[in-house]
Design a protein around this motif. Structure first.
Motif, mmCIF file in Angstrom:
data_model
loop_
_atom_site.group_PDB
_atom_site.id
_atom_site.type_symbol
_atom_site.label_atom_id
_atom_site.label_comp_id
_atom_site.label_asym_id
_atom_site.label_seq_id
_atom_site.Cartn_x
_atom_site.Cartn_y
_atom_site.Cartn_z
ATOM 1 N N GLN A 1 18.898 -14.493 -12.585
ATOM 2 C CA GLN A 1 18.923 -13.032 -12.601
ATOM 3 C C GLN A 1 17.487 -12.510 -12.624
ATOM 4 N N VAL A 2 17.288 -11.370 -11.954
ATOM 5 C CA VAL A 2 15.959 -10.785 -11.845
ATOM 6 C C VAL A 2 16.015 -9.336 -12.323
ATOM 7 N N GLN A 3 14.983 -8.939 -13.039
ATOM 8 C CA GLN A 3 14.857 -7.544 -13.453
ATOM 9 C C GLN A 3 13.527 -6.986 -12.973
ATOM 10 N N VAL A 4 13.579 -5.741 -12.519
ATOM 11 C CA VAL A 4 12.376 -5.017 -12.123
ATOM 12 C C VAL A 4 12.375 -3.712 -12.913
ATOM 13 N N VAL A 5 11.363 -3.523 -13.723
ATOM 14 C CA VAL A 5 11.359 -2.385 -14.648
ATOM 15 C C VAL A 5 10.057 -1.608 -14.521
ATOM 16 N N GLU A 6 10.190 -0.306 -14.240
ATOM 17 C CA GLU A 6 9.028 0.571 -14.146
ATOM 18 C C GLU A 6 8.804 1.304 -15.461
ATOM 19 N N SER A 7 7.590 1.760 -15.659
ATOM 20 C CA SER A 7 7.256 2.600 -16.807
ATOM 21 C C SER A 7 6.032 3.431 -16.465
ATOM 22 N N GLY A 8 5.819 4.468 -17.269
ATOM 23 C CA GLY A 8 4.606 5.267 -17.127
ATOM 24 C C GLY A 8 4.804 6.653 -16.566
#
Length: 121
Positions: A1-8
């Motif tokens: 499983q892969v996660q891509v998480v943005e922030s800012g």
């Protein structure tokens, strides 16, 4: 499983700056490139900037000279430094990673959930 998480993402005044971050994690074998896209209300999603694993960058004309994309390959992390922000930069910013998952023979695109950038005039 892969996660891509943005922030800012945040609310900022015109002329201000922001730095977005994106982290890809999980069963990743290799990443060939990553990029930032954005989608404003009522408009199609558009490419903002992209970077290959080798460091080659590409920018939309509308952000050239104001935005800088960079990456930390060892950490599977992507950044977007945004300067001189304009109201027309207001959008949801999405991170995209072209990567190969463990046990899979091909590369595929993975997206984050997006982070809101709002620039007030």
């Amino acid at each position: 499983q892969v996660q891509v998480v943005e922030s800012g993402g945040a609310l900022v005044q015109a002329g201000g700056s922001l730095r977005l971050s994106c982290a890809a994690s999980g069963s990743i074998v290799s990443i060939s490139g990553m990029g930032w896209y954005r989608q404003a209300p009522g408009k199609q999603r558009e490419l903002v900037a992209s970077i290959t694993f080798g460091g080659r960058t590409n920018y939309a004309n509308s952000v050239k000279g104001r935005f800088t994309i960079s990456s930390d390959n060892a950490k599977n992390t992507l950044y977007l430094q945004m300067l001189s922000l304009k109201p027309e930069d207001t959008a949801v910013y999405y991170c995209n990673a072209i990567l190969q998952r463990l046990g899979i023979s091909y590369f595929d695109a993975y997206w984050g959930q997006g982070t809101q950038v709002t620039v007030s005039s």
